[in-house]
Enzyme design. Structure first.
Site, PDB file in Angstrom:
ATOM      1  CD  GLU A  56      -4.202   2.242  -0.763  1.00 59.67           C
ATOM      2  OE1 GLU A  56      -4.471   3.455  -1.378  1.00 59.67           O
ATOM      3  OE2 GLU A  56      -4.467   2.227   0.608  1.00 59.67           O
TER       4      GLU A  56
ATOM      5  N   GLY B 184       0.819   5.527   1.059  1.00 59.59           N
ATOM      6  CA  GLY B 184       1.032   6.964   1.237  1.00 59.59           C
ATOM      7  C   GLY B 184       1.079   7.726   0.043  1.00 59.59           C
ATOM      8  CB  SER B 185       2.689  10.729  -1.134  1.00 59.18           C
ATOM      9  OG  SER B 185       4.124  10.431  -0.863  1.00 59.18           O
TER      10      SER B 185
ATOM     11  N   GLY C 260       5.795   6.177  -2.876  1.00 57.36           N
ATOM     12  CA  GLY C 260       5.640   5.003  -3.386  1.00 57.36           C
ATOM     13  C   GLY C 260       6.512   5.049  -4.764  1.00 57.36           C
TER      14      GLY C 260
HETATM   15  C1  UN1 Z   1      -6.678   4.861   2.978  1.00 61.01           C
HETATM   16  O1  UN1 Z   1      -7.124   5.829   3.058  1.00 61.01           O
HETATM   17  O2  UN1 Z   1      -5.451   4.589   2.888  1.00 61.01           O
HETATM   18  O3  UN1 Z   1     -12.196   2.771   1.742  1.00 61.01           O
HETATM   19  C2  UN1 Z   1      -7.666   3.463   3.072  1.00 61.01           C
HETATM   20  C3  UN1 Z   1     -11.866   3.406   2.783  1.00 61.01           C
HETATM   21  C4  UN1 Z   1     -11.307   2.600   3.820  1.00 61.01           C
HETATM   22  C5  UN1 Z   1      -9.810   2.603   3.674  1.00 61.01           C
HETATM   23  C6  UN1 Z   1      -9.147   3.885   3.234  1.00 61.01           C
HETATM   24  N1  UN1 Z   1     -11.997   1.498   3.909  1.00 61.01           N
HETATM   25  O4  UN1 Z   1     -12.033   4.596   2.762  1.00 61.01           O
END
Ligand code: UN1
Length: 511
Positions: free
Chosen positions: A265, A243-244, A248
């Site tokens: 992430e 998320g943002s 995080g």
């Molecule tokens: C996301 O936007 O959280 O590489 C994941 C990508 C995708 C996953 C994105 N396979 O754009």
């Protein structure tokens, strides 16, 4: 029956879905009532009584009970469970894609692609289930074996965002399951049906495998309070959050305060550098897909284009020409390339960023709301191209919308410096046919991101690689490569099979 209702019925989701599901058991949360509307046309999709922080404990109890059993199931047998989940996902691919389209607003192609990403990680995890290996290390002592083993870690908390409402859970859950860990999932409250659809798929597999403990898979649809409770729970040794950066940071700090592990992430501010030798056709297609795919709401979406002076004018002109002709509208319709933003606040944030860009000297092309030829009550926008100074404050921020900031460069070292000069570090790419430029960009002195590409865009990573990024992106890696290790604890074993007791470091300690 609407398409969504049909998909839900085929998946086996209750007609009046409830926000907490443990295995096959579902019940309402003790939080407030929440209405879910489709970004396509504002139509109501569901009404749920949300989970609240106080609901977490019972779910964690079930996960711990499941853990006691699951951790001792041989990993390849755990993989067999995931293989069956993959089979059911294949069977329900279009049902789940329908939910993704209606709840997240993705065009059908991208929704199907997201479900495919779940299937791919299942296959990957099945193979991984026979490869959870540690090393054997040369011992300095005679007749000693020094080795490491990977063991299950415990129940895992997964917090996911609306923009990848199914795949991000699957990246985590499939690996966690083969690693021996139950999963508690808090999806975005904007996309609960996607989560309940996935849980229904797991439920089908649980039914076929009565020996698998139900607490292996749970969903709690709730808001930030549930996320905070997950972060703070000492009984969840790993929390994986997408998320943002603001979210995080809060999760990471709460998990760190109890010395837990987090996998973060977070936001990206992804850029492509286009050099004079680039194949301009390839670059154009990659730029447009990366910038407008998922309506600019991927964490890997292209936000900044750094283009060489010599090719800038013609490239910018071609991007604008493509943008002027893009099919924008109902994401269910064939041929659409751009669906709606998730909701009104997302539209307001996009407009605020464009206003700020203008104030900071940017020239804005596009970006306005579309009202003709699109479903009513959805926030459909023309993607924007903004020519702007790289130092403008707005460029430093991730705005989750199709805004492409464009800047020019003359010297590659300056372009790389400009590229790295943002707080985030997720995805990056260079378009060049010059091997020196490509390798420089991929080198230690090149891009500082977790994903560094040559002649492909920033978005659309395959599951086989480790996914994640540096700096404000949070540092976590999930999905492929050796990301599985974060879901396990490592034990180092020293086994003495001699009849002596030699001490390491040559220490003499004679009794
Ligand atoms: C996301 O936007 O959280 O590489 C994941 C990508 C995708 C996953 C994105 N396979 O754009």
């Amino acid at each position: 029956m609407s398409t969504v209702q049909q998909a839900l019925a085929r998946l086996g989701v209750l007609e009046h879905p409830e926000s907490i599901v443990v295995g096959g058991q579902s019940y309402p949360g003790s939080g407030q009532t929440h209405k879910v509307r489709s970004p396509i046309d504002g139509s109501p999709l569901a009404s749920l009584q949300l989970a609240a922080a106080a609901d977490l404990e019972t779910v964690v109890d079930a996960a711990h009970t499941a853990y006691q059993i699951w951790r001792s199931v041989p990993a390849p047998h755990r993989g067999e469970f995931v293989r069956q989940v993959g089979d059911r996902l294949r069977f329900h691919k279009s049902d789940l894609a329908t939910l993704v389209t209606w709840e997240a607003g993705k065009i059908t192609q991208e929704a199907l692609g997201e479900v495919q990403e779940m299937i791919d990680i299942c296959d990957f995890a099945v193979g991984q289930s026979r490869q959870l290996y540690g090393r054997t290390i040369a011992s300095e002592r005679p007749q000693h074996r020094l080795a490491e083993q990977y063991h299950p870690l415990g129940p895992i908390g997964v917090i996911s965002a609306f923009n990848f409402p199914v795949a991000v859970w699957a990246w985590n859950a499939m690996l966690a399951w083969v690693c021996g860990d139950p999963v508690i999932w808090k999806p975005s409250e904007k996309t609960p049906l996607c989560a309940l659809g996935c849980q229904a798929v797991v439920q089908q597999v649980l039914k076929d495998n009565p020996d698998v403990p139900a607490g292996l898979s749970s969903v709690l649809v709730g808001q930030a309070d549930v996320g905070q409770a997950i972060a703070a729970s000492p009984r969840l040794p790993l929390v994986s959050a997408t998320g943002s950066t603001a979210m995080g940071r809060a999760v990471g700090q709460a998990v760190a305060a109890r010395l837990g592990r987090s996998l973060l992430e977070l936001g990206g501010n992804n850029a492509i550098i286009v050099t004079p030798s680039a194949d301009s056709e390839l670059a154009l297609r990659a730029i447009v897909f990366s910038a407008v795919g998922t309506c600019g709401q991927r964490c890997t979406s292209l936000r900044r284009l750094i283009v060489h002076d010599r090719v800038a004018d013609s490239l910018i002109q071609r991007i604008k020409a493509v943008y002027s002709d893009l099919p924008i509208g109902n994401p269910c319709h064939d041929g659409m390339l751009l669906g709606p933003l998730i909701d009104e606040p997302a539209f307001a944030a996009m407009q605020a960023a464009l206003a700020e860009a203008r104030e900071q000297g940017g020239t804005v092309f596009g970006g306005e709301r579309l009202l003709q030829g699109v479903p009513e009550n959805g926030f459909y926008v023309k993607p924007a191209v903004v020519e702007i100074d790289p130092d403008a404050a707005v460029v430093q921020r991730e705005t989750f919308a199709p805004i492409l900031y464009v800047m020019r460069y003359d010297d590659l070292d300056d372009a790389i410096a400009m590229h790295n000069n943002v707080p985030q570090g997720l995805a990056s790419a260079i378009f060049t046919n010059d091997v020196r430029e490509a390798e420089t960009f991929c080198s230690a002195a090149g891009s500082d991101c977790g994903i560094v590409n040559v002649n492909i865009g920033t978005s659309g990573a395959e599951i086989g690689g480790a996914f994640g990024g540096e700096k404000d992106t949070g540092g976590g890696r999930e999905s492929g490569s050796d990301a599985w290790k974060v879901y396990m604890r490592r034990a180092t074993n020293t086994i003495n099979y001699s009849s002596e007791l030699p001490l390491a470091q040559g220490i003499q300690f004679d009794l």
